[in-house]
Scaffold this motif. Structure first.
Motif, PDB file in Angstrom:
ATOM      1  N   LEU A 166       1.048  -1.085  -0.044  1.00 33.36           N
ATOM      2  CA  LEU A 166      -0.084   0.061   0.009  1.00 33.36           C
ATOM      3  C   LEU A 166       0.837   1.146  -0.109  1.00 33.36           C
ATOM      4  N   ALA A 167       0.523   2.465  -0.786  1.00 30.45           N
ATOM      5  CA  ALA A 167       1.241   3.605  -0.650  1.00 30.45           C
ATOM      6  C   ALA A 167       0.360   4.680  -0.868  1.00 30.45           C
ATOM      7  N   ALA A 168       0.869   5.823   0.052  1.00 27.45           N
ATOM      8  CA  ALA A 168      -0.144   7.045  -0.136  1.00 27.45           C
ATOM      9  C   ALA A 168       1.146   8.258  -0.264  1.00 27.45           C
ATOM     10  N   THR A 169       0.319   9.465  -1.242  1.00 32.21           N
ATOM     11  CA  THR A 169       1.430  10.495  -1.191  1.00 32.21           C
ATOM     12  C   THR A 169       0.796  11.748  -0.884  1.00 32.21           C
ATOM     13  N   PRO A 323      -0.377   1.012 -18.789  1.00 29.76           N
ATOM     14  CA  PRO A 323      -1.385   1.611 -17.834  1.00 29.76           C
ATOM     15  C   PRO A 323      -0.545   2.666 -16.818  1.00 29.76           C
ATOM     16  N   SER A 324      -1.515   3.593 -16.152  1.00 30.55           N
ATOM     17  CA  SER A 324      -0.840   4.591 -15.433  1.00 30.55           C
ATOM     18  C   SER A 324      -0.096   4.194 -14.148  1.00 30.55           C
ATOM     19  N   VAL A 325       0.940   4.976 -13.745  1.00 27.60           N
ATOM     20  CA  VAL A 325       1.720   4.610 -12.446  1.00 27.60           C
ATOM     21  C   VAL A 325       1.646   6.047 -11.615  1.00 27.60           C
ATOM     22  N   VAL A 326       0.777   6.884 -12.104  1.00 29.19           N
ATOM     23  CA  VAL A 326       0.758   7.909 -11.324  1.00 29.19           C
ATOM     24  C   VAL A 326      -0.249   7.751  -9.976  1.00 29.19           C
ATOM     25  N   LEU A 327       0.382   8.383  -9.103  1.00 32.27           N
ATOM     26  CA  LEU A 327      -0.251   8.318  -7.824  1.00 32.27           C
ATOM     27  C   LEU A 327      -0.622   9.682  -7.239  1.00 32.27           C
ATOM     28  N   ARG A 328      -1.830  10.143  -7.035  1.00 35.44           N
ATOM     29  CA  ARG A 328      -2.210  11.490  -6.450  1.00 35.44           C
ATOM     30  C   ARG A 328      -2.585  11.608  -5.199  1.00 35.44           C
ATOM     31  N   PRO A 329      -2.397  12.500  -4.411  1.00 36.53           N
ATOM     32  CA  PRO A 329      -3.036  12.897  -2.737  1.00 36.53           C
ATOM     33  C   PRO A 329      -4.195  12.334  -2.680  1.00 36.53           C
ATOM     34  N   GLY A 330      -4.669  11.608  -1.984  1.00 37.61           N
ATOM     35  CA  GLY A 330      -5.925  10.997  -1.577  1.00 37.61           C
ATOM     36  C   GLY A 330      -6.389   9.691  -2.368  1.00 37.61           C
ATOM     37  N   GLU A 331      -5.204   9.283  -3.145  1.00 37.98           N
ATOM     38  CA  GLU A 331      -5.438   7.910  -3.761  1.00 37.98           C
ATOM     39  C   GLU A 331      -4.548   6.901  -2.975  1.00 37.98           C
ATOM     40  N   THR A 332      -4.825   5.717  -3.156  1.00 35.50           N
ATOM     41  CA  THR A 332      -4.338   4.708  -2.535  1.00 35.50           C
ATOM     42  C   THR A 332      -3.408   3.590  -3.548  1.00 35.50           C
ATOM     43  N   TYR A 333      -2.205   3.438  -3.494  1.00 32.75           N
ATOM     44  CA  TYR A 333      -1.572   2.495  -4.405  1.00 32.75           C
ATOM     45  C   TYR A 333      -1.681   1.138  -3.682  1.00 32.75           C
ATOM     46  N   ARG A 334      -2.423   0.173  -4.560  1.00 25.47           N
ATOM     47  CA  ARG A 334      -2.514  -1.361  -3.761  1.00 25.47           C
ATOM     48  C   ARG A 334      -1.836  -1.988  -4.755  1.00 25.47           C
ATOM     49  N   HIS A 335      -1.198  -3.243  -4.287  1.00 26.27           N
ATOM     50  CA  HIS A 335      -0.629  -4.316  -5.207  1.00 26.27           C
ATOM     51  C   HIS A 335      -0.750  -5.457  -4.426  1.00 26.27           C
ATOM     52  N   ARG A 336      -1.131  -6.591  -4.848  1.00 29.35           N
ATOM     53  CA  ARG A 336      -1.338  -7.897  -4.146  1.00 29.35           C
ATOM     54  C   ARG A 336      -0.601  -8.944  -5.132  1.00 29.35           C
ATOM     55  N   THR A 337       0.179  -9.818  -4.284  1.00 30.70           N
ATOM     56  CA  THR A 337       0.851 -10.686  -5.284  1.00 30.70           C
ATOM     57  C   THR A 337       0.933 -11.909  -4.181  1.00 30.70           C
ATOM     58  N   VAL A 338       0.525 -13.222  -4.700  1.00 28.19           N
ATOM     59  CA  VAL A 338       0.635 -14.353  -3.996  1.00 28.19           C
ATOM     60  C   VAL A 338       1.271 -15.398  -4.527  1.00 28.19           C
ATOM     61  N   TYR A 339       2.303 -15.934  -3.867  1.00 31.86           N
ATOM     62  CA  TYR A 339       3.290 -17.075  -4.347  1.00 31.86           C
ATOM     63  C   TYR A 339       2.402 -18.468  -3.454  1.00 31.86           C
ATOM     64  N   LYS A 340       1.919 -19.160  -4.477  1.00 29.46           N
ATOM     65  CA  LYS A 340       1.475 -20.327  -3.993  1.00 29.46           C
ATOM     66  C   LYS A 340       2.031 -21.665  -4.154  1.00 29.46           C
ATOM     67  N   PHE A 341       2.341 -22.611  -3.148  1.00 33.43           N
ATOM     68  CA  PHE A 341       2.920 -23.799  -3.227  1.00 33.43           C
ATOM     69  C   PHE A 341       1.956 -24.983  -2.978  1.00 33.43           C
ATOM     70  N   PRO A 342       1.406 -25.015  -4.017  1.00 32.45           N
ATOM     71  CA  PRO A 342       0.537 -26.371  -3.804  1.00 32.45           C
ATOM     72  C   PRO A 342       1.139 -27.487  -3.868  1.00 32.45           C
ATOM     73  N   PRO A 343       0.425 -28.580  -2.976  1.00 28.07           N
ATOM     74  CA  PRO A 343       1.302 -29.859  -2.495  1.00 28.07           C
ATOM     75  C   PRO A 343       1.295 -30.417  -3.933  1.00 28.07           C
ATOM     76  N   THR A 344       2.409 -31.211  -4.020  1.00 23.74           N
ATOM     77  CA  THR A 344       2.933 -31.910  -5.254  1.00 23.74           C
ATOM     78  C   THR A 344       2.755 -33.394  -5.037  1.00 23.74           C
ATOM     79  N   LEU A 345       2.552 -34.081  -6.206  1.00 26.35           N
ATOM     80  CA  LEU A 345       2.427 -35.559  -5.985  1.00 26.35           C
ATOM     81  C   LEU A 345       3.748 -36.268  -5.161  1.00 26.35           C
ATOM     82  N   ARG A 346       3.423 -36.868  -4.163  1.00 20.62           N
ATOM     83  CA  ARG A 346       4.535 -37.709  -3.563  1.00 20.62           C
ATOM     84  C   ARG A 346       5.306 -38.688  -4.368  1.00 20.62           C
ATOM     85  N   SER A 347       6.368 -38.727  -4.196  1.00 25.90           N
ATOM     86  CA  SER A 347       6.959 -40.053  -5.053  1.00 25.90           C
ATOM     87  C   SER A 347       6.460 -41.298  -4.178  1.00 25.90           C
ATOM     88  N   GLN A 348       6.315 -42.432  -5.192  1.00 25.42           N
ATOM     89  CA  GLN A 348       5.568 -43.684  -4.545  1.00 25.42           C
ATOM     90  C   GLN A 348       6.819 -44.529  -4.177  1.00 25.42           C
TER      91      GLN A 348
END
Ligand code: BGC
Length: 348
Positions: A166-169, A323-348
């Protein structure tokens, strides 16, 4: 789930650096520090359930205080490049620090990767987290406006590492924050045998200094195409120097969407990247050349790790069609990123 902290060392100006350890009781452990917001370790179970560290970095604080290629860092105020370190906003020309062939890269000489953040651990019933905050002064590295930034690293029981920014200016400015981990799902060797999928039909074409020309070019029929899963090594032989490109993600909304998936057949580990951002820089550690020795004595050769940096497109302040990267007073910069590690097949 647990969260603990310990002293990691002191900065060159004598301030204490704290290292946090987050564990989810399902085999995932995350270590990060308040210097640079740097993720120092990321332990993820392999196909046999054995946790292993899958990010590049160092064992101690000292090498992080010296020059290094942004291992695990939070990058900003502007991740990636701004041509000639210059842009015009509302009729005023701003000059930024030039630290990469006459261009501005990753926030300048002292970007967010080299500042000490305030840190607060957070424990909830459904996650453990560390919230980092930093106030970047008006004029820092040439950017206009005082920017208040927060970055939260959150670990969940579902083996997800979520980073929320999050960011505000107080004055109009430009913002583009990202995270710069070098992943190697095998925890050794190179990433050339990793299999990659990227949810993007186009990429931003760049010149010899990696500055976008403005063209968005289709990946179809070229080594840039990861819409269908391919092994990185089979494409890279046709890409001089290696991959260092921003992909234009295929998106249907502004929410969290699938961006990329990496699979390492040797360890069985899988990583998915989901993001709110329009772009993804795919970088194959091309400038690693064996001169850096990292954790556990591992000498980092070319392609020892890969970065998947969720972001706005490079040089957007000078590219009106991006896409614009300009942030103005009163606005909020929001960015979400998720790194997911789904279970993998166990070796037999
Ligand atoms: C860039 C590379 C740069 C590297 C620095 C990456 O995000 O795309 O061009 O050399 O960061 O470590």
């Amino acid at each position: 789930m647990t969260i603990t902290s310990q002293r990691f060392g002191t900065t060159n100006d004598g301030r204490e650096v704290v290292l946090f350890t987050l564990s989810n009781g399902r085999g995932m452990t995350v270590r990060l520090m308040n210097y640079g917001g740097i993720l120092t370790e990321l332990l993820v179970p392999d196909k046999n359930g054995i946790p292993g560290d899958i990010v590049l970095g160092f064992d101690s604080l000292e090498p992080y205080l010296d020059e290094h290629p942004y291992f695990g860092s939070i990058v900003g105020r502007y991740a990636n490049r701004i041509a000639k370190g210059e842009f015009t906003l509302d009729g005023t020309v701003y000059s930024l620090a030039r630290n990469n062939n006459g261009n501005h890269l990753h926030g300048g000489l002292k970007g967010f990767d080299k500042v000490l953040w305030s840190a607060e651990p957070i424990s909830d019933t459904s996650f453990v987290a560390v919230k980092l905050t930093y106030v970047s002064k008006d004029g820092e590295e040439g950017y206009p406006g005082t920017l208040s930034v927060s970055v939260e690293y959150r670990l969940t029981p579902a083996n997800e590492l979520e980073i929320s920014y999050l960011a505000a200016t107080d004055k109009p400015t430009v913002v583009n924050l990202s995270h710069h981990s070098y992943f190697n799902l095998a925890g050794r060797g190179t990433i050339l045998d990793h299999e990659l999928t990227i949810n993007a039909d186009r990429y931003t074409v760049v010149d010899e200094n990696l500055i976008p020309t403005g063209e968005l070019r289709p990946v179809a029929g070229t080594p840039m195409d990861f819409t269908k899963t391919r092994t990185i090594g089979t494409g890279i032989v046709h890409v001089p120097g290696g991959y260092d490109h921003n992909y234009v993600l295929t998106r249907a909304s502004n929410g969290l969407e699938f961006a990329a998936r990496v699979y390492d057949p040797s360890s069985g580990r899988v990583m998915e990247v989901w993001t709110s951002e329009p772009g993804l820089q795919f970088y194959t550690g091309n400038f690693l050349d064996g001169t850096i020795t990292g954790k556990r004595g591992w000498v980092y050769q070319k392609h020892a790790g890969l970065c998947l940096e969720t972001q706005h497109f490079p040089d957007s302040p000078n590219q009106p069609a991006f896409p614009s990267v300009v942030l103005r007073p009163g606005e909020t910069y929001r960015h979400r990123t998720v790194y997911k590690f789904p279970p993998t097949l166990r070796s037999q």
